[in-house]
Design a protein around this motif. Structure first.
Motif, mmCIF file in Angstrom:
data_model
loop_
_atom_site.group_PDB
_atom_site.id
_atom_site.type_symbol
_atom_site.label_atom_id
_atom_site.label_comp_id
_atom_site.label_asym_id
_atom_site.label_seq_id
_atom_site.Cartn_x
_atom_site.Cartn_y
_atom_site.Cartn_z
ATOM 1 N N UNK A 138 8.422 15.680 0.940
ATOM 2 C CA UNK A 138 8.299 14.883 -0.120
ATOM 3 C C UNK A 138 7.962 13.186 -0.484
ATOM 4 N N UNK A 139 7.558 12.438 -0.045
ATOM 5 C CA UNK A 139 8.200 10.827 -0.920
ATOM 6 C C UNK A 139 7.110 10.673 -1.725
ATOM 7 N N UNK A 140 8.007 10.085 -2.728
ATOM 8 C CA UNK A 140 7.265 9.272 -4.332
ATOM 9 C C UNK A 140 7.701 7.530 -3.704
ATOM 10 N N UNK A 141 6.747 7.123 -4.120
ATOM 11 C CA UNK A 141 5.580 5.868 -3.968
ATOM 12 C C UNK A 141 5.731 5.548 -5.044
ATOM 13 N N UNK A 142 6.475 4.437 -5.879
ATOM 14 C CA UNK A 142 5.318 3.389 -6.321
ATOM 15 C C UNK A 142 3.906 2.848 -6.165
ATOM 16 N N UNK A 143 2.841 2.717 -7.733
ATOM 17 C CA UNK A 143 1.671 2.071 -6.893
ATOM 18 C C UNK A 143 1.553 0.402 -6.229
ATOM 19 N N UNK A 144 1.101 0.404 -5.002
ATOM 20 C CA UNK A 144 0.804 -0.855 -4.563
ATOM 21 C C UNK A 144 1.930 -0.678 -3.476
ATOM 22 N N UNK A 145 2.797 -0.236 -3.338
ATOM 23 C CA UNK A 145 3.898 0.052 -1.871
ATOM 24 C C UNK A 145 3.174 -0.786 -0.631
ATOM 25 N N UNK A 146 3.538 -1.939 -0.280
ATOM 26 C CA UNK A 146 2.306 -1.646 1.143
ATOM 27 C C UNK A 146 2.719 -0.929 2.303
ATOM 28 N N UNK A 147 2.626 -0.146 2.988
ATOM 29 C CA UNK A 147 2.930 0.596 4.623
ATOM 30 C C UNK A 147 1.626 0.476 5.403
ATOM 31 N N UNK A 148 2.074 0.962 6.689
ATOM 32 C CA UNK A 148 1.213 0.943 7.617
ATOM 33 C C UNK A 148 0.877 2.319 8.446
ATOM 34 N N UNK A 149 -0.407 2.713 8.194
ATOM 35 C CA UNK A 149 -0.505 4.031 9.038
ATOM 36 C C UNK A 149 -1.538 3.803 10.262
#
Length: 112
Positions: A68-79
Motif C-alpha cells: 500500500x502506498x499513500x499519495x497526496x492528492x494531485x500527485x501526477x502519475x502514469x497508469x
C-alpha cells in the motif's frame, strides 16, 4: 489475477500510457513507478477521510501483492492497463516515471 469488467473496453480506448492524478487512479491499472518500473496491479483505491492533514488530501493505493502506498492528492502519475497489448518502450516508461512517489503505508491513524 482479477478480472476488471467495468473498465475493460474504456481502458482499451485510452492511450497506452495514461496520465492520471493520484486521486483518480482506478483498479485494474499498473502505475509507472520510480525509474520507469511498473507496479503490481492496483487492487483498491481509498480516499483517506480521517488523514491528519484533513479530508480529501490523501489517497491510499493498494496493490494486488499486498503493498500500500499513500499519495497526496494531485500527485501526477502514469497508469498502464493491466492487460495492455501495445508496446511501451523503456524510454517512454522512464519519461513517464513520477517526479514524486508516495510513501509506504504507515499506521498514522493509531496511537499518539
Amino acid at each position: 489475477m482479477a478480472r476488471y469488467y467495468r473498465d475493460e473496453r474504456a481502458a482499451k480506448r485510452q492511450p497506452a500510457l495514461l496520465p492520471v492524478r493520484s486521486q483518480e487512479v482506478d483498479e485494474g491499472y499498473r502505475l509507472v513507478g520510480p525509474g520507469g518500473t511498473l507496479t503490481p496491479v492496483v487492487a483498491h483505491v481509498q480516499w483517506l477521510d480521517h488523514h491528519r492533514a484533513g479530508p480529501d488530501t490523501h489517497v491510499m493505493i493498494s496493490f494486488e501483492d499486498g503493498t500500500k502506498i499513500e499519495f497526496p492528492f494531485d500527485a501526477l502519475l502514469a497508469a498502464v492497463w493491466h492487460d495492455e497489448q501495445r508496446a511501451i518502450s523503456e524510454p517512454e516508461l522512464g519519461t513517464a516515471a513520477p517526479a514524486i512517489w508516495g510513501k509506504a503505508e504507515e499506521s498514522w491513524g493509531e496511537g499518539p
